[in-house]
Design a protein around this motif. Sequence first.
Motif: not given
Length: 416
Positions: A12, A40, A42, A74, A183-185, A187
Amino acid sequence: MSLDLVSVEDFSHNQFQYIEDPFSFYALMRERSPAHLSGTIYGGTWLMFRYADCARLMRDERLSNARSAVPLRFLPAEQREEFADMLDIYARWLAFHDGREHTRNRRQANKGYVPFTDEYLEPRIQGLVDQLLDQVDPTGFDLMSQFAFPLPAMVIADVLGVPVEAHAELNRWTDDIAHLFGSTSVSVEHLRRTRESTRQLAAFLASEDNARRSRAEGGLLHQLREAEVRGRRFSERDVVAQAALLLFAGVASIRYLIGNSVRALTAVPATERELLLHPATAGPAVEELLRLCTPVSFVGRVAGEDFEYTASDGTVVPLRKGQPLLLYVASANRDPAVFDRPDELVLDRPLPNRHLTFGTGRHLCFGDPLVRQTTRIALSSLYRRWPELHVPPQENNWNNNLGFHGITSLQVTGDA
Protein backbone atom coordinates in the motif's frame (compact mmCIF):
# COMPACT_ATOMS: atom_id res chain seq x y z
CA MET A 1 14.12 -4.94 1.30
CA SER A 2 13.50 -8.67 0.95
CA LEU A 3 10.33 -9.35 -1.00
CA ASP A 4 8.41 -12.14 -2.64
CA LEU A 5 5.18 -12.14 -4.60
CA VAL A 6 3.22 -13.54 -1.68
CA SER A 7 4.19 -10.74 0.66
CA VAL A 8 3.50 -7.95 -1.85
CA GLU A 9 -0.23 -8.51 -1.46
CA ASP A 10 0.02 -6.18 1.54
CA PHE A 11 1.51 -3.42 -0.64
CA SER A 12 0.00 0.00 0.00
CA HIS A 13 1.06 3.62 -0.30
CA ASN A 14 0.98 4.05 3.46
CA GLN A 15 3.22 1.20 4.64
CA PHE A 16 6.62 2.40 5.79
CA GLN A 17 8.62 -0.44 4.25
CA TYR A 18 7.45 0.62 0.77
CA ILE A 19 7.83 4.34 1.44
CA GLU A 20 11.38 3.84 2.72
CA ASP A 21 12.48 1.81 -0.32
CA PRO A 22 9.97 1.50 -3.16
CA PHE A 23 12.63 0.81 -5.77
CA SER A 24 13.43 -2.77 -4.73
CA PHE A 25 9.70 -3.46 -4.92
CA TYR A 26 9.43 -1.85 -8.35
CA ALA A 27 12.37 -3.87 -9.67
CA LEU A 28 10.81 -7.12 -8.46
CA MET A 29 7.45 -6.26 -9.99
CA ARG A 30 8.92 -5.22 -13.36
CA GLU A 31 10.61 -8.61 -13.55
CA ARG A 32 8.08 -10.94 -11.96
CA SER A 33 4.62 -9.37 -12.14
CA PRO A 34 4.61 -6.21 -14.28
CA ALA A 35 0.79 -6.23 -14.48
CA HIS A 36 -0.44 -7.02 -10.99
CA LEU A 37 -3.99 -7.13 -9.64
CA SER A 38 -4.22 -5.83 -6.08
CA GLY A 39 -7.30 -7.06 -4.31
CA THR A 40 -6.89 -4.57 -1.48
CA ILE A 41 -6.25 -1.22 -3.20
CA TYR A 42 -9.55 0.53 -3.97
CA GLY A 43 -11.35 -2.80 -3.91
CA GLY A 44 -9.47 -4.25 -6.90
CA THR A 45 -6.91 -2.25 -8.90
CA TRP A 46 -4.44 -3.16 -11.63
CA LEU A 47 -0.89 -1.96 -10.92
CA MET A 48 1.45 -1.50 -13.90
CA PHE A 49 5.22 -1.28 -13.44
CA ARG A 50 6.94 -1.43 -16.84
CA TYR A 51 7.64 1.58 -19.02
CA ALA A 52 6.03 0.05 -22.10
CA ASP A 53 2.72 -0.54 -20.34
CA CYS A 54 2.66 2.80 -18.53
CA ALA A 55 3.37 4.76 -21.72
CA ARG A 56 0.83 2.82 -23.81
CA LEU A 57 -1.92 3.04 -21.24
CA MET A 58 -1.44 6.78 -20.72
CA ARG A 59 -2.40 7.17 -24.38
CA ASP A 60 -5.21 4.60 -24.39
CA GLU A 61 -8.49 6.42 -25.07
CA ARG A 62 -10.46 3.60 -23.45
CA LEU A 63 -9.17 4.82 -20.12
CA SER A 64 -10.64 7.82 -18.33
CA ASN A 65 -9.26 10.49 -16.02
CA ALA A 66 -12.59 10.93 -14.24
CA ARG A 67 -11.21 9.57 -10.99
CA SER A 68 -11.84 12.30 -8.43
CA ALA A 69 -13.92 9.98 -6.22
CA VAL A 70 -11.63 6.92 -6.37
CA PRO A 71 -10.06 7.53 -2.90
CA LEU A 72 -13.56 7.45 -1.37
CA ARG A 73 -14.51 4.02 -2.72
CA PHE A 74 -14.26 2.43 0.70
CA LEU A 75 -17.22 4.51 1.89
CA PRO A 76 -20.84 3.44 1.52
CA ALA A 77 -22.65 5.50 -1.11
CA GLU A 78 -24.76 7.36 1.43
CA GLN A 79 -21.67 8.47 3.40
CA ARG A 80 -19.98 9.82 0.27
CA GLU A 81 -22.69 12.48 0.15
CA GLU A 82 -21.01 14.13 3.12
CA PHE A 83 -18.10 14.99 0.83
CA ALA A 84 -20.08 16.04 -2.27
CA ASP A 85 -18.91 19.69 -2.07
CA MET A 86 -15.26 18.60 -1.88
CA LEU A 87 -15.66 16.21 -4.82
CA ASP A 88 -17.35 18.91 -6.89
CA ILE A 89 -14.15 20.96 -6.76
CA TYR A 90 -11.94 18.01 -7.67
CA ALA A 91 -14.23 16.91 -10.51
CA ARG A 92 -13.73 20.34 -12.10
CA TRP A 93 -9.97 19.89 -12.25
CA LEU A 94 -8.53 19.86 -15.75
CA ALA A 95 -6.56 16.75 -14.81
CA PHE A 96 -9.79 14.78 -14.32
CA HIS A 97 -11.41 15.60 -17.67
CA ASP A 98 -11.53 13.54 -20.87
CA GLY A 99 -12.01 14.04 -24.60
CA ARG A 100 -13.52 17.27 -25.88
CA GLU A 101 -14.12 18.60 -22.38
CA HIS A 102 -10.42 18.20 -21.59
CA THR A 103 -9.36 19.77 -24.89
CA ARG A 104 -11.68 22.75 -24.40
CA ASN A 105 -10.64 23.37 -20.80
CA ARG A 106 -6.96 22.84 -21.55
CA ARG A 107 -7.18 25.44 -24.32
CA GLN A 108 -8.87 27.83 -21.89
CA ALA A 109 -6.26 27.31 -19.19
CA ASN A 110 -3.39 27.63 -21.66
CA LYS A 111 -4.69 31.02 -22.79
CA GLY A 112 -4.73 32.21 -19.20
CA TYR A 113 -1.11 31.08 -18.77
CA VAL A 114 0.18 32.84 -21.92
CA PRO A 115 1.64 35.90 -20.09
CA PHE A 116 3.72 33.71 -17.78
CA THR A 117 6.72 33.11 -20.01
CA ASP A 118 10.04 31.80 -18.74
CA GLU A 119 11.48 35.28 -19.21
CA TYR A 120 8.74 36.83 -17.08
CA LEU A 121 8.97 34.23 -14.31
CA GLU A 122 12.77 33.87 -14.10
CA PRO A 123 13.52 37.01 -12.02
CA ARG A 124 10.43 36.53 -9.86
CA ILE A 125 11.35 32.95 -8.94
CA GLN A 126 15.01 33.93 -8.48
CA GLY A 127 13.97 36.71 -6.11
CA LEU A 128 11.97 34.32 -3.92
CA VAL A 129 14.81 31.77 -3.93
CA ASP A 130 17.33 34.43 -2.89
CA GLN A 131 14.99 35.75 -0.20
CA LEU A 132 14.82 32.32 1.44
CA LEU A 133 18.50 31.42 1.05
CA ASP A 134 19.60 34.79 2.47
CA GLN A 135 17.86 33.82 5.72
CA VAL A 136 19.55 30.46 6.35
CA ASP A 137 22.69 29.77 8.38
CA PRO A 138 25.12 28.15 5.91
CA THR A 139 26.91 26.35 8.75
CA GLY A 140 23.81 24.16 9.08
CA PHE A 141 20.13 24.41 8.17
CA ASP A 142 17.10 22.26 7.37
CA LEU A 143 16.79 22.38 3.59
CA MET A 144 13.17 21.23 3.69
CA SER A 145 11.55 23.41 6.36
CA GLN A 146 13.58 26.52 5.54
CA PHE A 147 13.65 26.31 1.74
CA ALA A 148 11.92 23.45 -0.07
CA PHE A 149 8.66 23.71 1.88
CA PRO A 150 7.99 27.47 1.57
CA LEU A 151 9.42 28.01 -1.93
CA PRO A 152 6.87 26.23 -4.18
CA ALA A 153 3.87 27.68 -2.36
CA MET A 154 5.43 31.15 -2.60
CA VAL A 155 6.18 30.75 -6.31
CA ILE A 156 2.69 29.55 -7.19
CA ALA A 157 1.07 32.20 -4.99
CA ASP A 158 3.10 34.83 -6.84
CA VAL A 159 2.01 33.39 -10.20
CA LEU A 160 -1.62 33.41 -9.11
CA GLY A 161 -1.32 36.96 -7.79
CA VAL A 162 -2.18 36.12 -4.18
CA PRO A 163 -0.05 36.87 -1.09
CA VAL A 164 3.17 34.85 -0.90
CA GLU A 165 2.95 35.32 2.88
CA ALA A 166 0.13 32.76 2.85
CA HIS A 167 2.58 29.95 2.03
CA ALA A 168 2.17 28.18 5.38
CA GLU A 169 -1.61 27.93 4.97
CA LEU A 170 -1.28 26.91 1.31
CA ASN A 171 1.11 24.13 2.34
CA ARG A 172 -1.24 22.91 5.06
CA TRP A 173 -4.32 22.89 2.83
CA THR A 174 -2.65 21.26 -0.16
CA ASP A 175 -0.84 18.68 1.99
CA ASP A 176 -4.18 17.35 3.19
CA ILE A 177 -5.34 17.03 -0.43
CA ALA A 178 -2.03 15.44 -1.49
CA HIS A 179 -2.35 12.87 1.29
CA LEU A 180 -5.81 11.94 0.04
CA PHE A 181 -4.68 11.35 -3.55
CA GLY A 182 -1.24 9.96 -2.70
CA SER A 183 -2.53 7.32 -0.29
CA THR A 184 -4.32 4.03 -0.80
CA SER A 185 -5.84 4.05 2.68
CA VAL A 186 -7.33 7.08 4.39
CA SER A 187 -9.58 7.44 7.41
CA VAL A 188 -12.93 9.19 7.56
CA GLU A 189 -11.28 11.59 10.00
CA HIS A 190 -8.71 12.54 7.36
CA LEU A 191 -11.42 12.91 4.73
CA ARG A 192 -13.21 15.37 6.98
CA ARG A 193 -10.01 17.30 7.57
CA THR A 194 -9.33 17.34 3.82
CA ARG A 195 -12.87 18.54 3.13
CA GLU A 196 -12.32 21.45 5.50
CA SER A 197 -8.91 22.24 3.99
CA THR A 198 -10.41 22.16 0.50
CA ARG A 199 -13.19 24.49 1.63
CA GLN A 200 -10.69 26.93 3.16
CA LEU A 201 -8.45 26.83 0.07
CA ALA A 202 -11.43 27.50 -2.22
CA ALA A 203 -12.62 30.36 -0.02
CA PHE A 204 -9.11 31.88 -0.05
CA LEU A 205 -8.91 31.71 -3.85
CA ALA A 206 -12.44 33.07 -4.29
CA SER A 207 -12.08 35.97 -1.84
CA GLU A 208 -12.70 39.53 -3.00
CA ASP A 209 -9.36 40.65 -1.58
CA ASN A 210 -7.46 38.11 -3.66
CA ALA A 211 -9.54 38.85 -6.74
CA ARG A 212 -8.59 42.53 -6.48
CA ARG A 213 -4.96 41.74 -5.79
CA SER A 214 -4.66 39.30 -8.69
CA ARG A 215 -6.38 41.76 -11.04
CA ALA A 216 -3.99 44.54 -10.02
CA GLU A 217 -0.95 42.31 -10.50
CA GLY A 218 -2.14 40.54 -13.65
CA GLY A 219 -1.94 37.22 -11.80
CA LEU A 220 -3.03 33.88 -13.17
CA LEU A 221 -6.13 33.85 -10.97
CA HIS A 222 -7.30 36.97 -12.81
CA GLN A 223 -6.10 35.71 -16.21
CA LEU A 224 -8.15 32.52 -15.80
CA ARG A 225 -11.22 34.65 -15.11
CA GLU A 226 -10.63 36.79 -18.19
CA ALA A 227 -9.47 34.16 -20.70
CA GLU A 228 -12.04 33.73 -23.45
CA VAL A 229 -11.88 31.07 -26.15
CA ARG A 230 -14.57 30.89 -28.82
CA GLY A 231 -16.89 33.02 -26.72
CA ARG A 232 -16.53 30.87 -23.60
CA ARG A 233 -15.07 31.69 -20.20
CA PHE A 234 -14.49 29.60 -17.09
CA SER A 235 -17.16 29.85 -14.43
CA GLU A 236 -16.02 31.23 -11.07
CA ARG A 237 -16.10 27.72 -9.58
CA ASP A 238 -13.95 26.45 -12.45
CA VAL A 239 -11.42 29.27 -11.97
CA VAL A 240 -11.08 28.41 -8.29
CA ALA A 241 -10.79 24.70 -9.10
CA GLN A 242 -7.99 25.15 -11.67
CA ALA A 243 -6.05 27.40 -9.29
CA ALA A 244 -6.45 24.80 -6.53
CA LEU A 245 -5.23 22.10 -8.94
CA LEU A 246 -2.07 24.07 -9.75
CA LEU A 247 -1.34 24.45 -6.05
CA PHE A 248 -2.09 20.80 -5.22
CA ALA A 249 -0.03 19.43 -8.11
CA GLY A 250 2.84 21.89 -7.88
CA VAL A 251 3.53 22.49 -4.20
CA ALA A 252 4.30 18.92 -3.09
CA SER A 253 5.94 17.95 -6.40
CA ILE A 254 8.49 20.79 -6.41
CA ARG A 255 9.11 20.50 -2.67
CA TYR A 256 10.00 16.82 -2.70
CA LEU A 257 11.83 17.02 -6.02
CA ILE A 258 14.21 19.56 -4.49
CA GLY A 259 14.80 17.37 -1.43
CA ASN A 260 15.16 14.14 -3.41
CA SER A 261 17.53 15.84 -5.84
CA VAL A 262 19.84 17.24 -3.16
CA ARG A 263 20.03 13.79 -1.54
CA ALA A 264 20.95 12.23 -4.89
CA LEU A 265 23.43 14.96 -5.77
CA THR A 266 25.49 14.32 -2.64
CA ALA A 267 26.87 11.23 -4.37
CA VAL A 268 27.94 13.30 -7.39
CA PRO A 269 31.30 15.13 -7.53
CA ALA A 270 31.10 18.92 -7.31
CA THR A 271 32.50 19.15 -10.85
CA GLU A 272 29.45 17.27 -12.15
CA ARG A 273 27.04 19.36 -10.11
CA GLU A 274 28.38 22.35 -12.04
CA LEU A 275 26.25 21.14 -14.96
CA LEU A 276 23.31 22.71 -13.10
CA LEU A 277 24.98 26.12 -13.25
CA HIS A 278 25.19 26.58 -17.03
CA PRO A 279 22.23 27.11 -19.39
CA ALA A 280 23.51 24.64 -21.97
CA THR A 281 23.75 21.76 -19.48
CA ALA A 282 21.18 22.62 -16.79
CA GLY A 283 18.22 21.46 -18.89
CA PRO A 284 19.44 17.87 -19.39
CA ALA A 285 20.54 17.72 -15.74
CA VAL A 286 17.07 18.72 -14.50
CA GLU A 287 15.44 16.18 -16.82
CA GLU A 288 17.63 13.48 -15.32
CA LEU A 289 16.68 14.55 -11.80
CA LEU A 290 13.03 14.41 -12.84
CA ARG A 291 13.60 10.85 -14.04
CA LEU A 292 15.52 9.44 -11.10
CA CYS A 293 14.19 11.57 -8.24
CA THR A 294 10.55 12.01 -9.19
CA PRO A 295 8.34 12.48 -6.14
CA VAL A 296 5.29 11.55 -8.24
CA SER A 297 5.13 7.77 -7.94
CA PHE A 298 2.13 6.98 -10.11
CA VAL A 299 -0.48 8.26 -12.53
CA GLY A 300 -4.04 7.04 -12.07
CA ARG A 301 -6.73 6.10 -14.57
CA VAL A 302 -10.08 4.32 -14.52
CA ALA A 303 -11.48 2.10 -17.26
CA GLY A 304 -13.99 4.01 -19.35
CA GLU A 305 -15.45 0.77 -20.70
CA ASP A 306 -15.07 -2.99 -20.37
CA PHE A 307 -12.03 -4.20 -22.35
CA GLU A 308 -8.97 -6.43 -22.27
CA TYR A 309 -5.42 -5.16 -22.40
CA THR A 310 -2.45 -7.41 -23.13
CA ALA A 311 0.53 -6.34 -21.04
CA SER A 312 4.17 -6.39 -22.16
CA ASP A 313 4.75 -9.80 -20.55
CA GLY A 314 1.68 -11.29 -22.23
CA THR A 315 -0.62 -11.02 -19.22
CA VAL A 316 -4.22 -10.46 -20.28
CA VAL A 317 -5.68 -7.70 -18.12
CA PRO A 318 -9.50 -7.79 -18.03
CA LEU A 319 -10.78 -4.34 -17.09
CA ARG A 320 -14.29 -3.51 -15.97
CA LYS A 321 -15.77 -0.09 -16.56
CA GLY A 322 -14.87 2.11 -13.61
CA GLN A 323 -12.02 -0.11 -12.39
CA PRO A 324 -8.89 1.84 -11.38
CA LEU A 325 -5.37 1.40 -12.75
CA LEU A 326 -2.22 2.81 -11.20
CA LEU A 327 0.67 3.39 -13.61
CA TYR A 328 3.89 3.59 -11.61
CA VAL A 329 5.98 6.21 -13.39
CA ALA A 330 8.66 6.01 -10.68
CA SER A 331 9.14 2.37 -11.70
CA ALA A 332 8.90 3.08 -15.44
CA ASN A 333 11.58 5.76 -15.10
CA ARG A 334 14.03 3.08 -13.93
CA ASP A 335 13.10 0.40 -16.46
CA PRO A 336 16.34 -1.11 -17.86
CA ALA A 337 14.53 -1.91 -21.10
CA VAL A 338 14.44 1.84 -21.79
CA PHE A 339 17.21 3.50 -19.78
CA ASP A 340 20.91 2.65 -19.70
CA ARG A 341 22.25 2.65 -16.12
CA PRO A 342 18.66 3.12 -14.91
CA ASP A 343 19.43 3.42 -11.18
CA GLU A 344 22.27 5.92 -11.64
CA LEU A 345 22.12 9.70 -11.77
CA VAL A 346 23.63 10.60 -15.15
CA LEU A 347 23.39 14.39 -15.26
CA ASP A 348 24.56 14.59 -18.88
CA ARG A 349 22.17 11.88 -20.09
CA PRO A 350 21.37 12.78 -23.72
CA LEU A 351 18.07 14.40 -24.60
CA PRO A 352 15.32 13.56 -25.11
CA ASN A 353 15.07 12.00 -21.66
CA ARG A 354 12.00 9.79 -22.04
CA HIS A 355 10.91 9.83 -18.40
CA LEU A 356 7.19 9.69 -17.68
CA THR A 357 7.19 11.96 -14.63
CA PHE A 358 4.76 14.39 -16.26
CA GLY A 359 2.88 11.71 -18.15
CA THR A 360 2.61 11.59 -21.94
CA GLY A 361 -0.02 12.27 -24.57
CA ARG A 362 -2.85 14.74 -24.25
CA HIS A 363 -2.78 14.59 -20.45
CA LEU A 364 0.77 15.88 -20.11
CA CYS A 365 0.96 17.77 -16.82
CA PHE A 366 -0.31 21.36 -17.16
CA GLY A 367 2.22 22.75 -14.66
CA ASP A 368 5.37 21.02 -15.94
CA PRO A 369 7.13 24.20 -17.20
CA LEU A 370 6.81 25.80 -13.76
CA VAL A 371 8.12 22.66 -12.02
CA ARG A 372 11.14 22.53 -14.33
CA GLN A 373 11.95 26.21 -14.02
CA THR A 374 11.53 26.45 -10.25
CA THR A 375 13.61 23.30 -9.68
CA ARG A 376 16.39 24.51 -11.97
CA ILE A 377 16.59 27.93 -10.31
CA ALA A 378 16.43 26.44 -6.80
CA LEU A 379 19.18 23.89 -7.36
CA SER A 380 21.48 26.14 -9.38
CA SER A 381 21.20 28.81 -6.68
CA LEU A 382 22.01 26.33 -3.92
CA TYR A 383 25.13 25.00 -5.66
CA ARG A 384 26.27 28.38 -6.92
CA ARG A 385 26.27 29.69 -3.35
CA TRP A 386 27.67 26.52 -1.82
CA PRO A 387 29.47 24.30 -4.36
CA GLU A 388 30.40 21.89 -1.55
CA LEU A 389 26.87 21.68 -0.11
CA HIS A 390 27.00 18.67 2.19
CA VAL A 391 24.36 16.30 3.56
CA PRO A 392 25.67 14.75 6.81
CA PRO A 393 24.52 11.26 7.88
CA GLN A 394 21.03 11.42 9.36
CA GLU A 395 17.81 9.50 9.72
CA ASN A 396 15.40 9.93 6.83
CA ASN A 397 12.03 11.37 7.81
CA TRP A 398 9.72 10.31 5.00
CA ASN A 399 6.45 11.83 3.90
CA ASN A 400 3.51 9.70 5.02
CA ASN A 401 2.44 8.42 1.60
CA LEU A 402 4.16 6.93 -1.42
CA GLY A 403 2.12 8.91 -3.93
CA PHE A 404 4.26 11.96 -3.16
CA HIS A 405 7.57 10.33 -2.30
CA GLY A 406 10.05 12.45 -0.41
CA ILE A 407 11.55 13.51 2.88
CA THR A 408 10.19 16.11 5.27
CA SER A 409 13.51 17.21 6.77
CA LEU A 410 17.10 17.30 5.51
CA GLN A 411 19.94 18.85 7.45
CA VAL A 412 22.62 20.33 5.16
CA THR A 413 25.72 22.46 5.55
CA GLY A 414 26.76 25.02 2.99
CA ASP A 415 30.30 25.47 4.30
CA ALA A 416 32.75 22.73 3.44
